[in-house]
Design a protein around this motif. Structure first.
Motif, PDB file in Angstrom:
ATOM      1  N   LYS A   1      -2.497   5.244  12.983  1.00 50.28           N
ATOM      2  CA  LYS A   1      -3.104   4.480  11.897  1.00 50.28           C
ATOM      3  C   LYS A   1      -2.967   5.286  10.613  1.00 50.28           C
ATOM      4  N   SER A   2      -2.431   4.662   9.587  1.00 59.61           N
ATOM      5  CA  SER A   2      -2.215   5.373   8.329  1.00 59.61           C
ATOM      6  C   SER A   2      -3.212   4.926   7.279  1.00 59.61           C
ATOM      7  N   PHE A   3      -4.061   5.858   6.867  1.00 56.53           N
ATOM      8  CA  PHE A   3      -5.002   5.622   5.771  1.00 56.53           C
ATOM      9  C   PHE A   3      -4.524   6.403   4.550  1.00 56.53           C
ATOM     10  N   ILE A   4      -3.235   6.262   4.267  1.00 54.41           N
ATOM     11  CA  ILE A   4      -2.584   6.992   3.182  1.00 54.41           C
ATOM     12  C   ILE A   4      -2.742   6.260   1.861  1.00 54.41           C
ATOM     13  N   GLY A   5      -2.716   4.933   1.906  1.00 57.19           N
ATOM     14  CA  GLY A   5      -2.835   4.157   0.676  1.00 57.19           C
ATOM     15  C   GLY A   5      -1.600   4.285  -0.184  1.00 57.19           C
ATOM     16  N   GLN A   6      -1.818   4.577  -1.466  1.00 55.37           N
ATOM     17  CA  GLN A   6      -0.722   4.744  -2.434  1.00 55.37           C
ATOM     18  C   GLN A   6       0.123   3.478  -2.522  1.00 55.37           C
ATOM     19  N   GLY A   7      -0.539   2.321  -2.368  1.00 57.94           N
ATOM     20  CA  GLY A   7       0.155   1.045  -2.508  1.00 57.94           C
ATOM     21  C   GLY A   7       0.563   0.393  -1.216  1.00 57.94           C
ATOM     22  N   TYR A   8       0.304   1.043  -0.065  1.00 53.32           N
ATOM     23  CA  TYR A   8       0.695   0.494   1.236  1.00 53.32           C
ATOM     24  C   TYR A   8      -0.493   0.592   2.187  1.00 53.32           C
TER      25      TYR A   8
END
Length: 944
Positions: free
Chosen positions: A75-82
């Motif tokens: 699970k990616s909670f990176i954000g930055q537009g995605y």
């Protein structure tokens, strides 16, 4: 007819005896003999392509599955537009995985595209409502390129300006794309803190760009800043998060002139970066210069409402080097998915999702505070920047062990961006990565000032409030699908557009989690499968094109043109030849060619074509001599835009090189080259490929597309770079590999075809085009052929002699073809009054014959007008297309029969596709622009 036992034989239309009979009609004993005659010997490849042996569908899928098993799906909670998002199953199965939606073409023929056009009007309505601006287009390529397009739009409003301020809290990839686009145009980009920037201090400021919420999650009120910027003469631009806009004050309500963003988190998978539908909305006074496509409402021949493309329709083809944008591809399929997501959830459902995401974020902040961990101050929606002095790597490692990715900011800060997929358990998992533990607190109220809360209504239209049960949603999408003609209905023989089979096996990997659920900025060790697939595909495409290297970053053909010309520009600059800025372009070229050249700061000089459609060699020599000291490039399409293999192409390339220029080859017609010749063999230095043409990515109703570029050795250092790829520069779109996920389609195609299969496909495409030309030539002159009478993979038929005698126009023919169940070929381009036909290799003789029979029948209908047997104004062509309610109505006042209108050929009695509306009135639509609306039925009721 031979048995079809392998993928190649199922991809090709004519095989075995059928192919032999078609060859005999054309006058050749074998496919090899035909291609030897069609393709000049001087450019033929001397060895077969160096590709792996063809695999079966099952073998290719297993091979790709083994590669993608190297990905790690966290699970990616990176954000930055995605962001993670749930694709509603009813939308995934019935839009994304449905050929009725993904194999349609751009809706230039409105009467047989009413379903897509309604879905796109829903998209526009959704964007205008959420942004509180007047007009939205029907999607752009991604957020970064949308911001760059907004810069150009703002410049068109303030043409004397040459400086733009960009907040340093915009997403990094957006800043990079804007800077790349600005440099060739001589625009100064000032990146800094918006709170410290004084717009009045920059006399030539024409625009300001801010992010809302910003890349570090903070929500700011830009009202005062925008007032100051406008007082200084600047256009105000906001890059906004679409989900946040359901609960936050809309940009139009605090002074934005333009709002851009990405609709990805409305039910579109991350796909390692794309494809996703960017959006743009603007104030009414800017709409006529807004890039891309705009859907409008008009009326048909009987006054019934009908949707159509408005204003910007193929604007770059009309204005060429005066165009404000080179955009040719939208992201229609993804825009449709996003609009359907809003239809399915409705305004209350969207607000519930947004509030839940925000509540999870607030819970994490409170839990972190409880254990003494600070976050950056300020109002926020879904993103926190956590302060972890010197411990960032430790936190990231702990998070990954627990199955989640967080954003890597620096050694002292970690970003966390929650999304629709975030559960209560996820909040505690993230907390544990910071060394904390606890129970979820109760959250009340938002974490932003009340003045920033949304108070205005949105999505009040019936379309967003009627279809919330799966049954109703399913039926709504089916109704719209039935109003469109796609490849699952009939051949779409659009010249230059290569509408071929998009095999199911090629499409299946898109639904794998290892493909769909990867964030583009995950650590490299989590995307090893993706990287291996992409690098392999780059290598295969380099071999096919004869180039040293390929970049897959450009996510549209127009963007490939831009990236290729940008590489040429950067090459000349590196050599100290900044003065080389002249780009020679044949007058027959795609309209995107001159538009792209202008975007990289080049001066366009036209080159004439001779009476046979070839480049006029004396005029070319004269233009080279005139501009040799400043020559940057020649843009050329091969085979020519007129569908012919020009014998002089090698000489053309040599002359350009001798004058110090580079040769850019438009790859639109690559389907006539693969395995037989190549841009590198011919002498080109750079070529973009349309993977949505030659390499089987479906057109999606007008997008997505992929437009990678291949380059010769001297241009390799100038391929597009990205901030996520160290040591590179020149970013042209938001993600490192653009629309990465759909490259699996082209990978599968090449893997299943192999070198021999690809070569045979090219030969079969040439066969089908020549067979079509042979059948139609007695009725419609073939406008251009090689000296031996052959065409390449497409042919142009001339309707003008018949039009002169009958008054029947090429548009009448195009609309009448709808009554026969066909989408018209490319109309009036590159020559007015003509039709350009490209059957592709996937069409069998029975379908080609059905098309030719229809064209021959239409010829007969035209002759009936010429001979006086049919009324000059009241005839089946002038009144086409005929809808079911026209034919079945109580009144019939035409001089021809209902049967002739609806069933001009007996085969149509077995199956009939009915256009949903009659001929749409384009003039009425432009004079009475309506670009947000409810359903056609609601519009009709309001207009009654």
């Amino acid at each position: 007819m031979s048995a079809r036992l392998d993928f190649l034989s199922r991809h090709l239309g004519p095989v075995g005896t059928e192919r032999d009979e078609m060859l005999a009609t054309v006058g050749f004993a074998s496919l090899e003999a035909l291609t030897d005659a069609a393709v000049p010997a001087g450019i033929r490849l001397t060895a077969p392509l160096d590709l792996p042996p063809a695999r079966s569908e099952q073998e290719a899928l297993a091979w790709l599955k083994s590669i993608f098993s190297k990905n790690k799906v966290l699970k990616s909670f990176i954000g930055q537009g995605y962001y993670g998002t749930h694709v509603p199953n009813v939308i995934g199965r019935n839009i994304l995985e449905n050929p009725g939606w993904y194999t349609a073409y751009t809706p230039y023929q409105a009467e047989i595209a009413q379903g897509r056009l309604e879905a796109l009007l829903n998209f526009q309505t959704m964007i205008t409502d959420l942004t509180a601006l007047d007009v939205s287009n029907a999607s752009l390529l991604d957020e970064g390129t949308a911001a760059a397009e907004a810069m150009s739009l703002a410049l068109s409003a303030k043409p004397k300006g040459r400086a733009m301020f960009v907040s340093d809290r915009c997403h990094p990839q957006t800043i990079d794309v804007v800077q790349t686009r600005a440099e060739p145009l001589g625009i100064e980009i000032i990146v800094g803190d918006w709170e410290k920037f004084d717009p009045a201090s920059v006399p030539n400021l024409f625009a300001v760009l801010v992010q809302y919420p910003d890349t570090r999650g903070r929500i700011d009120d830009f009202t005062g800043f925008f007032e100051t910027a406008k007082a200084a003469g600047a256009v105000t631009i906001v890059a906004a998060d679409i989900l946040a806009l359901t609960v936050l004050k809309a940009p139009g309500e605090f002074g934005a002139d333009i709002c851009v963003g990405c609709s990805q988190r409305f039910g579109v998978p991350m796909g390692f970066g794309g494809p996703h539908a960017g959006f743009m909305a603007c104030k009414d006074e800017l709409k006529r210069k807004m890039p891309g496509r705009l859907i409008g409402v008009s009326i048909d021949s009987r006054g019934k409402p009908g949707y159509r493309l408005s204003l910007q329709t193929r604007e770059q083809h009309i204005r060429r080097d005066k165009a404000t944008s080179n955009i040719c591809t939208a992201q229609v399929l993804l825009a449709v998915m996003a609009s359907m997501y809003a239809v399915y959830h409705g305004p209350e459902g969207l607000k519930h999702i947004a509030r839940t995401v925000h509540s999870r974020t607030v819970q994490l902040k409170k839990l972190l505070e409880n254990v003494g961990i600070e976050t950056e101050s300020g109002a926020f929606f879904d993103t926190l920047v956590v302060k972890v002095p010197g411990k960032a790597s430790e936190v990231h490692e702990g998070a990954r062990r627990a199955g989640v990715n967080l954003r890597e900011i620096d050694a002292d800060h970690v970003g966390v961006s929650f999304d629709e997929t975030t559960t209560e358990g996820d909040v505690l998992v993230v907390l544990s990565a910071f060394g904390g533990a606890g129970e979820l607190p109760i959250v009340s109220g938002p974490a932003w000032p009340s003045g920033l809360s949304r108070t205005s209504d949105f999505l009040t239209q019936a379309a967003f409030n009627r279809f919330h049960s799966e049954t109703e949603m399913l039926r709504y999408m089916k109704r719209l699908e039935s109003r469109d003609l796609a490849l699952n209905e009939s051949m779409i023989a659009l010249g230059s557009c290569t509408m071929k089979l998009n095999a199911t096996a090629e499409m299946m990997p898109l639904s794998w989690p290892e493909v769909s659920s990867i964030h583009p900025f995950v650590p490299a060790d989590q995307s090893q499968g993706y990287r291996e697939m992409l690098v392999t595909l780059e290598g295969w495409l380099a071999n096919i094109t004869g180039f040293a290297a390929v970049s897959l970053q450009p996510n549209a053909g127009s963007q490939g043109e831009y990236a290729g010309l940008l590489a040429i520009r950067r090459y000349h600059l590196a050599n100290g030849d900044a003065h080389r800025n002249v780009c020679l372009i044949p007058v027959s070229a795609h309209g995107t060619n001159p538009a792209s050249a202008v975007m990289v700061g080049m001066k366009v000089v036209g080159v004439k074509c001779d009476e046979k459609g070839n480049i006029d060699m004396p005029d070319l020599a004269a233009r080279i001599e005139e501009h040799k000291d400043n020559l940057a490039a020649l843009m050329v399409t091969y085979p020519s835009t007129h569908g012919v293999f020009e014998e002089t192409i090698v000489s053309i390339c040599e002359q350009i090189h001798a004058a110090g220029g580079q040769v850019y080859m438009d790859g639109a017609n690559m389907n006539a080259q693969v395995g037989l010749t190549s841009p590198g063999r011919i002498g080109a230095d750079v070529c973009h490929l349309n993977l949505h043409k030659t390499f089987c990515i479906p057109h999606g109703g007008g997008g997505p597309g992929v437009g990678p570029i291949g380059v010769a050795p001297q241009l390799v250092p100038y391929l597009p770079g990205h901030g996520e790829l160290p040591g590179t520069s020149g970013t042209v779109c938001s993600a490192p590999w653009g629309s990465a996920s759909i490259n699996t389609i082209s990978w599968m195609y090449i893997a299943m075809m192999g070198a021999a299969g690809l070569t045979q496909a090219t030969g079969t495409a040439i066969l089908n085009a020549n067979y079509t030309a042979k059948r139609l030539a007695p009725f419609f002159p073939i406008l251009y052929t090689a000296p031996n009478g052959l065409v390449a993979h497409e042919c142009i038929i001339d309707v003008r002699p018949l039009s002169d005698k009958s008054g029947i126009t090429v548009e009448d023919v195009a609309k009448r073809l709808m009554d026969y169940g066909f989408h018209a070929p490319t109309m009036s381009w590159p020559v007015g009054g003509t039709l350009m036909i490209e059957p592709t290799e996937s069409e069998a003789r029975v379908e080609i014959d059905r098309f030719c029979d229809s064209m021959i029948a239409i010829h007969g209908e035209i002759m009936a007008v010429i001979n006086g047997e049919s009324d000059a104004s009241d005839n089946p062509l002038k009144n086409a297309p005929h809808t079911a309610d026209m034919v079945c109505g109580d009144k019939w006042e035409h001089s021809y029969t209902r049967e002739q209108a609806a069933y001009p050929l007996p085969v149509l009695r077995n199956h009939k596709f009915w256009p949903f509306v009659g001929r749409v009135d384009n003039v009425h639509g432009d004079r009475n622009l309506v670009c947000t609306c409810d359903t056609v039925e609601a519009y009709a009721a309001a207009s009654a």
